[in-house]
Design a protein around this motif. Structure first.
Motif, PDB file in Angstrom:
ATOM      1  N   GLU A   1       0.828  -1.204   0.000  1.00 16.81           N
ATOM      2  CA  GLU A   1       0.000   0.000   0.000  1.00 16.81           C
ATOM      3  C   GLU A   1       0.864   1.256   0.000  1.00 16.81           C
ATOM      4  OE1 GLU A   1      -2.792  -0.140   3.192  1.00 16.81           O
ATOM      5  OE2 GLU A   1      -3.594  -2.075   2.567  1.00 16.81           O
ATOM      6  N   ALA A   2       1.909   1.253   0.828  1.00 13.72           N
ATOM      7  CA  ALA A   2       2.801   2.411   0.881  1.00 13.72           C
ATOM      8  C   ALA A   2       3.525   2.582  -0.452  1.00 13.72           C
ATOM      9  CB  ALA A   2       3.801   2.260   2.022  1.00 13.72           C
ATOM     10  N   ALA A   3       3.941   1.482  -1.058  1.00 14.32           N
ATOM     11  CA  ALA A   3       4.614   1.562  -2.352  1.00 14.32           C
ATOM     12  C   ALA A   3       3.674   2.144  -3.406  1.00 14.32           C
ATOM     13  CB  ALA A   3       5.103   0.180  -2.780  1.00 14.32           C
ATOM     14  N   GLY A   4       2.415   1.733  -3.363  1.00 18.86           N
ATOM     15  CA  GLY A   4       1.438   2.280  -4.298  1.00 18.86           C
ATOM     16  C   GLY A   4       1.249   3.779  -4.118  1.00 18.86           C
ATOM     17  N   ARG A   5       1.217   4.221  -2.858  1.00 18.86           N
ATOM     18  CA  ARG A   5       1.088   5.665  -2.601  1.00 18.86           C
ATOM     19  C   ARG A   5       2.300   6.422  -3.119  1.00 18.86           C
ATOM     20  NH1 ARG A   5      -0.774   3.743   2.501  1.00 18.86           N
ATOM     21  NH2 ARG A   5       1.230   4.296   3.436  1.00 18.86           N
ATOM     22  N   PHE A   6       3.487   5.863  -2.929  1.00 16.69           N
ATOM     23  CA  PHE A   6       4.699   6.520  -3.429  1.00 16.69           C
ATOM     24  C   PHE A   6       4.658   6.645  -4.950  1.00 16.69           C
ATOM     25  CE2 PHE A   6       6.897   5.162   0.569  1.00 16.69           C
ATOM     26  CZ  PHE A   6       7.263   6.435   0.983  1.00 16.69           C
ATOM     27  N   ILE A   7       4.248   5.591  -5.611  1.00 15.62           N
ATOM     28  CA  ILE A   7       4.213   5.609  -7.076  1.00 15.62           C
ATOM     29  C   ILE A   7       3.177   6.602  -7.576  1.00 15.62           C
ATOM     30  CG2 ILE A   7       3.636   4.220  -9.109  1.00 15.62           C
ATOM     31  CD1 ILE A   7       4.943   1.832  -7.606  1.00 15.62           C
ATOM     32  N   LYS A   8       1.997   6.602  -6.950  1.00 18.52           N
ATOM     33  CA  LYS A   8       0.958   7.560  -7.372  1.00 18.52           C
ATOM     34  C   LYS A   8       1.411   8.992  -7.152  1.00 18.52           C
ATOM     35  CE  LYS A   8      -3.070   4.632  -6.885  1.00 18.52           C
ATOM     36  NZ  LYS A   8      -4.304   4.362  -6.148  1.00 18.52           N
TER      37      LYS A   8
END
Length: 163
Positions: A108-115
């Motif tokens: 989830e954190a990785a997804g937020r970073f990418i977005k």
């Protein structure tokens, strides 16, 4: 007495030959050449083990010649080598902890970073929005088809194809 010593001397000779065979790869090239091929922790281990081997031989020499090794400087050196072995073990434990079990990926954190990283790109934002709208439309169409087909069509056990 000589008959009792002969097998022991032969056993010692065999063990020394085995030791020579085992140490030959290490002794055939300079220590620095062998150590240069190793990672840092293994290099430290190699140097400490060499020092330990030399100090142990000195200790054994003292004991064989009935010299009290307790007060001899070789004991301080052995204690110092023991401290280095402990430090190396602690370093290995820290490396294992950092690279192994304690690390995991938070998706989830990785997804937020990418977005967040892609948020400034207007074209990608627009494509993402269009994709979401298409998915919502498809879901709505599927729901409509399911709700309209509930009242119509064949009942259980009848073929739809031949009616």
């Amino acid at each position: 007495m000589e008959s009792e010593l002969k097998p022991l001397v032969e056993q010692l000779d065999d063990q020394l030959e085995d030791l020579t065979d085992a140490l030959d790869p290490l002794l055939s090239s300079p220590l620095s050449a062998t150590a240069s091929k190793l990672p840092l922790v293994d290099k430290a281990k190699l140097y400490v083990l060499h020092v330990y081997a030399i100090e142990s031989l000195l200790f054994s020499y003292l004991r064989l010649n009935n010299i009290t090794a307790k007060d001899h400087p070789v004991m301080r050196e052995l204690a110092r080598v023991k401290q280095y072995v402990t430090k190396i073990k602690d370093a290995e434990d820290n490396i294992a902890r950092q690279s192994g079990a304690g690390m995991h990926l938070d998706k989830e954190a990785a997804g937020r970073f990418i977005k967040a990283a892609l948020a400034g790109n207007d074209r990608l934002d627009r494509l993402d929005q269009e994709k979401k709208q298409q998915q919502q439309q498809q879901q709505q169409q599927q729901q409509q088809q399911q709700s309209s087909s509930k009242g119509k069509g064949p009942s259980r056990g009848q073929h739809k194809r031949f009616t």
